[in-house]
Design an enzyme around this catalytic site. Sequence first.
Site, short mmCIF file in Angstrom:
data_model
loop_
_atom_site.label_atom_id
_atom_site.label_comp_id
_atom_site.label_asym_id
_atom_site.label_seq_id
_atom_site.Cartn_x
_atom_site.Cartn_y
_atom_site.Cartn_z
N ILE B 10 0.81 -1.23 0.16
CA ILE B 10 0.14 0.11 0.16
C ILE B 10 0.84 1.23 0.05
CG2 ILE B 10 -2.01 -0.91 1.05
CD1 ILE B 10 -1.25 0.11 3.69
N LYS B 11 2.13 1.10 0.57
CA LYS B 11 2.96 2.30 0.45
C LYS B 11 4.41 1.85 0.22
CE LYS B 11 4.27 6.52 1.40
NZ LYS B 11 4.46 7.73 0.32
N GLY B 13 7.52 3.47 0.66
CA GLY B 13 8.30 4.61 1.42
C GLY B 13 9.69 4.53 0.95
N ALA B 14 10.50 5.50 1.36
CA ALA B 14 11.90 5.57 1.54
C ALA B 14 12.24 4.58 2.38
CB ALA B 14 12.48 7.05 1.27
N GLU B 15 11.87 4.65 3.73
CA GLU B 15 12.51 4.01 4.61
C GLU B 15 12.18 2.53 4.76
OE1 GLU B 15 13.51 3.35 8.90
OE2 GLU B 15 11.43 3.99 8.71
N ALA B 16 10.62 2.13 4.33
CA ALA B 16 10.17 1.01 4.48
C ALA B 16 8.96 0.84 3.91
CB ALA B 16 9.71 0.71 6.13
N LYS B 27 -6.91 -8.05 9.94
CA LYS B 27 -6.24 -7.17 9.07
C LYS B 27 -5.16 -6.70 9.70
CE LYS B 27 -9.04 -4.90 5.48
NZ LYS B 27 -10.17 -3.59 5.49
N ASP B 127 9.96 12.03 13.69
CA ASP B 127 9.24 12.36 12.24
C ASP B 127 7.93 13.01 12.17
OD1 ASP B 127 9.45 12.43 9.38
OD2 ASP B 127 9.10 10.34 9.12
#
Lengths: 340, 222
Positions: B10-11, B13-16, B27, B127
């Site tokens: 679903i995403k 990201g840069a980090e994970a 879920k 963050d």
Amino acid sequence: MKQKKARENYCLGIESTADDFSVGISTFNGEILANIISAYMPPEGGIHPREAARHHAETASKVLEEAFKKAEIKPQDLSIIAFSQGPGLGPCLRTGATVARALASDLGIPLVGVNHCVAHIEIGKLKTDAKDPVTLYVSGGNTIVSAFDSGRYRVFGETLDIALGNCLDVFAREAGLYQKPSMPFGAVVEKLAAKGKKLVLLPYTVKGMDMSFSGLLTAATNLLKKGEYKLEDLCYSLQETVFSMVTEVTERALAHTEKREVLLTGGVAANKRLQSMIKAIAEEHDAEFCVVPSEFAIDNGAMIAWTGVLAYKQGIATPIEKSFVKLRWRLEEVEVPWVK
Amino acid sequence: MGEMKQPLLIKKGAEASLYLADWHGRKVIMKKRLPKKYRLSKLDEQIRTYRTIHEPQLMHKAKRAGVPTPTIFLVDVKSATIIMEFIEGKQVKQLLGEVSKNERQRLCLKIGELIGRLHKYGIIHGDLTTSNMIQNSEGKIFFVDFGLGEKRKELETRGVDLHLMKRALHSTHFRFAKECFNAVIKGYSKVLDTENVKNGLDKIKEIERRGRYVAKRKGGKE
């Protein structure tokens, strides 16, 4: 803006934010006719603002002359004068601004104050054909990850203390290394790092989108003084750590903005290892990797000239009485109506 | 790691990378820190391992401080994977642009209060952006992504945390960043005493003055 017939319009740009004094000449169509750079090399230590400014004042007329010669035009052919109005070192900025004001009022043509960081992005776009990139601008004075949104270049991440280039420079000086005009500290460190093999773990400080290099510099310097590690290994470890940090932040900006290009610019852009890291994340996110040729990645007058053209075409000019320099002029304070 | 039906990315990201998955009939979010090719493997491993271990610990501590975070179900350090509760709701990032001014104020006030609780407990999120805050259907705000967080009490780290929040508001919600941040501070003041709030705000000013954030004498001749 109506194009004059029969002759081109030219802009002369003066850059003097830090240790370089540079004059560039650009046509209104973005053809760079001259880009003469005179670097100030301190005999020891870092840049002393007053000494650098003295260098700028002494070298100004020679650099101007060379630029006109290279571009094969006369001062009377110019349409506008652009200068870097900030951010930067006060005495250095003031010297450039004084030259710019004198030229503009003597020739009776408009003056355009340009933001140094905007100029780095614009020349990068001009030279690499990038349209709407995430930009990583890394130099001795700045470490900024930015991207365009709603009329301005927004800052997504930056250093919380010293610039990445500054971190490398100070470490190199602490290690007793020497730089030459043809080989600045960054290149010296890169060369040594290429011989390094052992990774020494150093503080890796990423806070959100921001980075901190000062603690890392202290840690690396302390290790250096202890003398337990080879200088090559420390250079290698320092480079790997700081570049991983900026690359992580750049990747986050890329993931966040979903832009299709990454632009690498600033003096540190010349580093091959940094280039390979940024290229890797660009590929990972299906973005195009663009790196500015080094002549235009370091501080240069051409970028000021070209950005002056872009601004002037939008009707932006700086009256002399408002042309005072802005030492801490942030990138995101500047409206860039020429970017759509 | 147990039964797992095709996880859905679903995403990225840069980090994970975040996957939505079905885990024993539940879920869940599977957060996987994939190796980064650009980093040396030794450095890469160290960073991924550190974050995989520390993130769940901080999330747990945040709960104690009274800040809702997803429940952790499983941590697998070797594959740098965390399996946690899936919070169904909307990111505050999205909400701020959609809701009325009053609702925006309420959200920011609440966020400030939650940040205050973290700080009072010595947790630095690391963050603080509006995409790391999710409001569920009951109106409860969850903080996620503690990957860059730390357990620290120093004023400096709190100042940087608040400063990050301010910066995040300015870069993503520039139209109403000011009113939002003021509300955040109002909420923050509900939890921390006047002196701590004042010190925090002074710290932000100091960080901003470190050279690259604001003009000292805006518009003044220099």
